[in-house]
Design a protein around this motif. Structure first.
Motif, short mmCIF file in Angstrom:
data_model
loop_
_atom_site.label_atom_id
_atom_site.label_comp_id
_atom_site.label_asym_id
_atom_site.label_seq_id
_atom_site.Cartn_x
_atom_site.Cartn_y
_atom_site.Cartn_z
N GLY A 1 -41.28 66.52 -4.82
CA GLY A 1 -40.95 65.80 -6.05
C GLY A 1 -39.68 64.96 -5.99
N THR A 2 -39.13 64.76 -4.78
CA THR A 2 -37.93 63.92 -4.69
C THR A 2 -38.31 62.53 -4.19
OG1 THR A 2 -36.54 65.83 -4.25
CG2 THR A 2 -35.60 63.69 -3.70
N PHE A 3 -38.02 61.54 -5.02
CA PHE A 3 -38.29 60.16 -4.64
C PHE A 3 -37.09 59.64 -3.83
CE2 PHE A 3 -37.97 55.59 -5.30
CZ PHE A 3 -39.20 55.21 -4.77
N VAL A 4 -37.36 59.22 -2.60
CA VAL A 4 -36.29 58.74 -1.71
C VAL A 4 -36.47 57.24 -1.47
CG1 VAL A 4 -35.34 58.92 0.64
CG2 VAL A 4 -36.12 61.00 -0.54
N THR A 5 -35.40 56.48 -1.63
CA THR A 5 -35.44 55.05 -1.32
C THR A 5 -34.87 54.83 0.07
OG1 THR A 5 -35.00 54.60 -3.65
CG2 THR A 5 -34.73 52.75 -2.14
N VAL A 6 -35.63 54.16 0.92
CA VAL A 6 -35.14 53.86 2.26
C VAL A 6 -34.30 52.58 2.21
CG1 VAL A 6 -35.81 53.29 4.65
CG2 VAL A 6 -37.04 55.08 3.39
N ILE A 7 -33.08 52.69 2.75
CA ILE A 7 -32.15 51.55 2.75
C ILE A 7 -32.18 50.89 4.12
CG2 ILE A 7 -29.69 50.92 2.52
CD1 ILE A 7 -30.99 52.10 -0.05
N ASP A 8 -32.47 49.60 4.12
CA ASP A 8 -32.38 48.86 5.39
C ASP A 8 -31.61 47.56 5.16
OD1 ASP A 8 -34.15 47.07 4.23
OD2 ASP A 8 -35.91 47.93 5.21
N ASP A 9 -31.65 46.68 6.14
CA ASP A 9 -30.91 45.40 6.07
C ASP A 9 -31.25 44.56 4.86
OD1 ASP A 9 -29.69 45.78 8.38
OD2 ASP A 9 -31.09 44.62 9.61
N THR A 10 -32.49 44.73 4.37
CA THR A 10 -32.98 43.81 3.35
C THR A 10 -32.85 44.36 1.92
OG1 THR A 10 -35.18 44.75 3.51
CG2 THR A 10 -34.70 42.90 4.98
N THR A 11 -32.46 45.63 1.77
CA THR A 11 -32.42 46.24 0.43
C THR A 11 -31.37 45.57 -0.46
OG1 THR A 11 -32.83 48.31 1.59
CG2 THR A 11 -32.33 48.50 -0.75
N ASN A 12 -31.76 45.28 -1.69
CA ASN A 12 -30.81 44.74 -2.66
C ASN A 12 -30.09 45.91 -3.34
OD1 ASN A 12 -29.46 43.70 -4.89
ND2 ASN A 12 -31.00 42.12 -5.27
N LEU A 13 -28.94 46.29 -2.79
CA LEU A 13 -28.24 47.49 -3.27
C LEU A 13 -27.74 47.34 -4.70
CD1 LEU A 13 -26.19 48.77 -0.20
CD2 LEU A 13 -28.36 49.60 -1.08
N MET A 14 -27.22 46.16 -5.01
CA MET A 14 -26.65 45.95 -6.35
C MET A 14 -27.70 46.21 -7.43
SD MET A 14 -24.07 42.86 -5.93
CE MET A 14 -22.44 43.06 -6.55
N GLN A 15 -28.91 45.75 -7.17
CA GLN A 15 -30.01 45.94 -8.12
C GLN A 15 -30.42 47.42 -8.18
OE1 GLN A 15 -33.75 44.06 -7.03
NE2 GLN A 15 -33.63 42.90 -8.94
N LEU A 16 -30.49 48.04 -7.01
CA LEU A 16 -30.92 49.44 -6.90
C LEU A 16 -29.95 50.39 -7.64
CD1 LEU A 16 -33.01 51.29 -5.53
CD2 LEU A 16 -31.53 51.34 -3.53
#
Ligand SMILES: NC(=O)c1ccc[n+]([C@@H]2O[C@H](COP(=O)([O-])OP(=O)(O)OC[C@H]3O[C@@H](n4cnc5c(N)ncnc54)[C@H](OP(=O)(O)O)[C@@H]3O)[C@@H](O)[C@H]2O)c1
Length: 195
Positions: free
Chosen positions: A82-97
């Motif tokens: 039940g844990t939703f994990v977001t994978v962070i890579d070069d292209t992830t928009n961190l500010m939005q996340l």
């Protein structure tokens, strides 16, 4: 971005008896309160996959960035519990996340220097480096730590997981020491003199 290592340490320099032991099994109530308060203030915490799995759940009000060499596989392992994990890579928009939710779990295999740069660019003000041994050592080795915030617990393990798992040459300067309880738990803050 300010970075600080936050750790509970035995008097003989250990942070755990083995890689699977949750710190909550041996740390004081005062340290647990302190950890919750300080990491909530920072909001962003980085930790190794093994440390995360010692408690294996999101922490309210914090974004936990889990370092793992296999983020996509790990994301799949966390989904059934039940844990939703977001994978962070070069292209992830961190500010939005970041604005999506105050409580999140991220996973990344980005090298530490690149991770630091991405977080810094996303205007993150403070990053708590939450261990374990391999993560503390690598962030120190990369010369990306401003401060050590250590809770010294009046207990000895004799053997176990050391604060750092590799040889380091960093020099520190004392900032402050505070008594956290009557049993002898102390908080010590030390600045890292950057190379
Ligand atoms: N007392 C305290 O304050 C405190 C705090 C934290 C932890 N601890 C203790 O520390 C112990 C765990 O520490 P540990 O050193 O064994 O493990 P750890 O640092 O928590 O996790 C190691 C894992 O992190 C991932 N990793 C490490 N470096 C990476 C990199 N550069 N890039 C991507 N992934 C990377 C790898 O995961 P993959 O294998 O998935 O690739 C590796 O197996 C436990 O006993 C825990 O209780 C104590």
């Amino acid at each position: 971005m300010k970075t600080f290592i936050i750790a509970a340490v035995t008097i003989d320099g250990f942070i755990g008896r083995d890689a699977k032991q949750p710190s909550s099994q041996w740390t004081s109530q005062a340290d647990k309160r302190w950890f919750g308060q300080r990491t909530k203030a920072a909001r962003f915490c980085v930790m190794g996959r093994k440390t995360y799995e010692t408690f294996n759940r999101p922490l309210a009000g914090r974004i936990l960035l889990v370092q793992t060499k296999k983020p996509i596989e790990w994301q799949k392992k966390q989904a059934p519990i039940g844990t939703f994990v977001t994978v962070i890579d070069d292209t992830t928009n961190l500010m939005q996340l970041i604005t999506a939710s105050p409580t999140q779990v991220w996973a990344s295999k980005l090298p530490i220097a690149q991770l630091y740069q991405r977080l810094d660019e996303a205007k993150i003000e403070e990053l708590a480096i939450c261990g374990g041994s391999s993560i503390y050592a690598q962030w120190m080795q990369a010369n990306l730590v401003d401060e050590l915030v250590l809770t010294l617990e009046p207990i000895v393990f004799g053997q176990g997981v050391k604060l750092f798992n590799q040889s380091l040459t960093s020099k520190l300067r004392f900032i402050e020491e505070k008594k956290l309880n009557e049993a002898g738990t102390r908080l010590v803050r030390l600045g890292v003199l950057r190379n």
